[in-house]
Design a protein around this motif. Structure first.
Motif, PDB file in Angstrom:
ATOM      1  N   VAL A   1     -47.490  41.736   2.523  1.00 17.09           N
ATOM      2  CA  VAL A   1     -46.929  40.862   1.499  1.00 17.09           C
ATOM      3  C   VAL A   1     -45.718  40.134   2.073  1.00 17.09           C
TER       4      VAL A   1
ATOM      5  N   LEU B   1     -45.371  38.811  -8.704  1.00 17.14           N
ATOM      6  CA  LEU B   1     -46.389  38.775  -7.660  1.00 17.14           C
ATOM      7  C   LEU B   1     -47.142  37.446  -7.749  1.00 17.14           C
TER       8      LEU B   1
ATOM      9  N   ASP C   1     -50.173  35.480  -5.989  1.00 14.48           N
ATOM     10  CA  ASP C   1     -51.308  35.526  -5.070  1.00 14.48           C
ATOM     11  C   ASP C   1     -51.910  34.134  -4.975  1.00 14.48           C
TER      12      ASP C   1
END
Length: 225
Positions: free
Chosen positions: A27, A53, A55
């Motif tokens: 990450v 987060l 993505d």
């Protein structure tokens, strides 16, 4: 590669980082200061909190519980046991202690220490309030008594296997330990547990953290502390 918006000493961010590292998910970390309420952050999360987060090609996942759920559903390994137990008893105890750490410990200890020692330090003219820190320290002593009792009766905080609740507690104690606020001398059972979890490869990312102008307390990065 997913991108994670964090603050280095924010325990919720640390919990997510530990989970990702344990599951072997690479990450990219993006350090921010949520209390500055940057417009770019507010556009993603009006609550101005981390972790977040992001993505590639997907919507941002906002908030610690949502991020934990997303990681478990997307990245939990099939070959080894995950961090959330399947048995009803172990599952219930894991979530009970997650609730204890994320809500009770945070609300009575960690958020006050972070506010007084990190946030106020970053604001011009901000000065920590010793009375608030004294109360947080007294509250931490009571929490440590409970954790000591738990670790005297079981190998991991929720039972015989390591769970997400262990990482949650480790995330909070590691933030407090960085700032020198954990009295390990009076918490032998919790100290023994912390030494074990601190030695895991997933923990290396946290032990290398440093805050500019605020060095880690002595022993923070030592496995034999």
């Amino acid at each position: 590669m997913p991108r994670l918006l964090i603050h280095r000493l924010d325990p919720a961010s640390r919990l997510v980082r530990l989970m990702l590292a344990e599951y072997g998910v690479p990450v990219t970390l993006e350090d921010i200061k949520p209390w500055t309420r940057d417009p770019a952050l507010l556009e993603i999360n009006p609550a101005a909190s981390v972790p977040i987060l992001v993505d590639e090609g997907g919507l941002p996942v906002v908030g610690v519980l949502a991020v934990l759920s997303a990681i478990e559903s997307r990245y939990a390994p099939d070959t080894v046991a995950g961090l959330i137990p399947e048995s009803p008893e172990a599952n219930a105890e894991t979530w009970r202690l997650l609730d204890w750490v994320l809500l009770k410990l945070n609300d009575e200890v960690t958020r006050y220490v972070i506010e007084e020692k990190i946030v106020k330090r970053d604001r011009r003219g901000g000065v920590p309030d010793p009375s608030v820190l004294r109360i947080a320290k007294a509250n931490l002593v009571e929490h440590m008594h409970y954790f000591n009792w738990l670790f005297a009766t079981r190998h991991w905080i929720a039972g015989d296997t390591m769970t997400l609740a262990d990482f949650a507690l480790a995330a909070h104690l590691s933030s407090l330990d960085y700032l020198g606020d954990v009295l390990w001398e009076t918490s032998q059972e919790t100290r023994d547990w912390y030494a074990r979890i601190k030695s895991r490869p997933a923990f290396r990312t946290l032990l290398s953290d440093r805050i500019a102008g605020m060095p880690a307390a002595k022993g923070y990065a030592d496995l034999d502390f």
